[in-house]
Design a protein around this motif. Structure first.
Motif, short mmCIF file in Angstrom:
data_model
loop_
_atom_site.label_atom_id
_atom_site.label_comp_id
_atom_site.label_asym_id
_atom_site.label_seq_id
_atom_site.Cartn_x
_atom_site.Cartn_y
_atom_site.Cartn_z
N UNK A 113 0.82 -1.18 -0.21
CA UNK A 113 0.10 -0.06 -0.03
C UNK A 113 0.75 1.16 0.03
N UNK A 114 2.13 1.23 -0.86
CA UNK A 114 2.86 2.33 -1.02
C UNK A 114 3.42 3.00 0.24
N UNK A 115 3.63 2.00 1.32
CA UNK A 115 4.17 2.45 2.70
C UNK A 115 5.77 2.04 2.92
N UNK A 116 6.33 2.25 3.78
CA UNK A 116 7.85 1.72 4.15
C UNK A 116 7.89 1.11 5.44
N UNK A 117 8.65 0.30 5.50
CA UNK A 117 8.85 -0.56 6.79
C UNK A 117 10.36 -0.43 7.20
N UNK A 118 10.52 0.01 8.45
CA UNK A 118 11.92 0.32 8.86
C UNK A 118 12.35 -0.70 9.72
N UNK A 119 13.60 -1.04 9.69
CA UNK A 119 14.50 -1.75 10.65
C UNK A 119 15.14 -0.79 11.64
N UNK A 120 14.72 -0.70 12.96
CA UNK A 120 15.25 0.45 13.91
C UNK A 120 16.01 -0.48 15.01
N UNK A 121 17.11 0.18 15.50
CA UNK A 121 17.78 -0.32 16.58
C UNK A 121 17.07 -0.56 17.95
N UNK A 122 17.35 -1.39 18.52
CA UNK A 122 16.62 -1.84 19.85
C UNK A 122 15.06 -1.78 19.56
N UNK A 123 14.57 -2.56 18.64
CA UNK A 123 13.15 -2.27 18.29
C UNK A 123 12.17 -3.07 19.17
N UNK A 124 12.89 -4.01 19.81
CA UNK A 124 11.81 -4.56 20.88
C UNK A 124 10.69 -5.26 20.14
N UNK A 125 10.95 -5.84 18.98
CA UNK A 125 10.00 -6.81 18.23
C UNK A 125 8.81 -5.94 17.74
N UNK A 126 9.18 -4.61 17.66
CA UNK A 126 8.16 -3.71 17.29
C UNK A 126 8.20 -3.55 15.88
N UNK A 127 7.04 -3.30 15.15
CA UNK A 127 7.13 -2.89 13.41
C UNK A 127 7.25 -1.35 13.47
N UNK A 128 8.00 -0.94 12.58
CA UNK A 128 8.01 0.61 12.38
C UNK A 128 7.56 0.81 10.85
N UNK A 129 6.23 1.10 10.73
CA UNK A 129 5.74 1.36 9.37
C UNK A 129 5.56 2.86 9.07
N UNK A 130 6.18 3.58 8.08
CA UNK A 130 5.73 4.66 7.82
C UNK A 130 4.43 4.93 7.13
N UNK A 131 3.55 5.44 7.54
CA UNK A 131 2.31 5.86 7.15
C UNK A 131 2.39 6.21 5.77
N UNK A 132 1.34 5.82 4.92
CA UNK A 132 1.19 6.29 3.48
C UNK A 132 1.20 7.78 3.29
N UNK A 133 0.48 8.70 4.06
CA UNK A 133 0.48 10.10 3.89
C UNK A 133 1.93 10.76 4.15
N UNK A 134 2.71 9.94 4.99
CA UNK A 134 4.04 10.49 5.47
C UNK A 134 5.47 10.23 4.51
#
Length: 250
Positions: free
Chosen positions: A219-240
């Motif tokens: 859906x035209x979004x991005x997903x990030x790998x972030x240091x010390x993420x604690x098993x969270x997903x970091x997804x950049x919302x489409x408007x951003x």
């Protein structure tokens, strides 16, 4: 009277309409918009309404960003839950501002001010330019108040990798620990250095130094790998997404 409501909280938008009806304010609602991106597109496609009610904190950023992309020639009544934003909004030369939760008496006074002033009260381009410049040059904070035991401690901003909201609690993550920040995300994010931190969605803000990998997501979004993420997903919302890419190129 044609009005536009720019507000990302459905309850707040409905409350505003109920108050307008209670005051017998004769208006035609052109729409309710909840993001900076959609608001920008609306103004590019349509003529300016007679009056805009504009929340300052929207789903994808501050509404002041709209003025950097389009030139508005209509009166605006800002709405906000935070006094710091109310003061800034007033300096932009709007008709007025209303603190949430909006009171009927305050709304009535703002409407009277609008009716007395129109059509002369619009956003002054020079005032707006100076205002935006002052926002960008404002000295950023160096510390954050966090909870520690029965009291509080100060966390250095430079140690913060990311922050997120969960069950109405704001958590901050450093290389060594997770802390509880004594602020909401809406209060915290505007005070962080925009060159170093980006609010990727409603509930997460990340530092540039913590981002390890960026990948395309559906859906035209991005997903990030972030240091010390604690098993969270970091997804950049489409408007951003576009603003996030521009931010990375600074």
């Amino acid at each position: 009277m044609q009005i536009l409501i720019i507000e990302d909280e459905v309850r707040a938008a409905n409350q505003l309409q109920n108050l307008l009806r209670a005051l017998d304010f004769d208006y035609e609602l052109l729409g309710i918009i909840d993001t900076v991106e959609e608001s920008t597109g609306w103004f590019q496609r349509n003529q300016n309404p007679d009056l805009v009610f504009m929340d300052i904190q929207l789903a994808d950023g501050l509404s002041f960003e709209i003025f950097q992309k389009v030139q508005l020639q209509c009166p605006i009544i800002f709405t906000t839950a935070f006094d710091q934003y109310a003061i800034r909004a007033f300096k932009v030369n709007s008709v007025d501002y209303l603190l949430k939760p909006i009171q009927q008496e305050d709304l009535q006074q703002a409407l009277h001010k609008f009716q007395r002033s129109k059509p002369n009260v619009t956003l002054n381009p020079e005032t707006l330019h100076n205002f935006l410049a002052s926002m960008q040059s404002t000295e950023q904070r160096e510390g954050i108040l966090v909870k520690e035991g029965d009291g509080f401690a100060q966390l250095r901003i430079s140690d913060l990798l990311y922050a997120y909201s969960e069950d109405s609690i704001t958590f901050g993550i450093t290389q060594h620990k997770r802390v509880i920040i004594d602020e909401t995300m809406d209060e915290l994010c505007p005070t962080l250095d925009s060159n170093q931190f980006f609010r990727i969605n409603r509930g997460q803000v990340v530092s540039k130094t913590a981002i390890q990998k960026i990948a395309k997501y559906f859906n035209h979004r991005l997903i990030l790998t972030v240091a010390h993420s604690r098993d969270q997903e970091f997804i950049v919302s489409r408007p951003k997404t576009n603003d996030f890419k521009s931010w990375l190129n600074r």
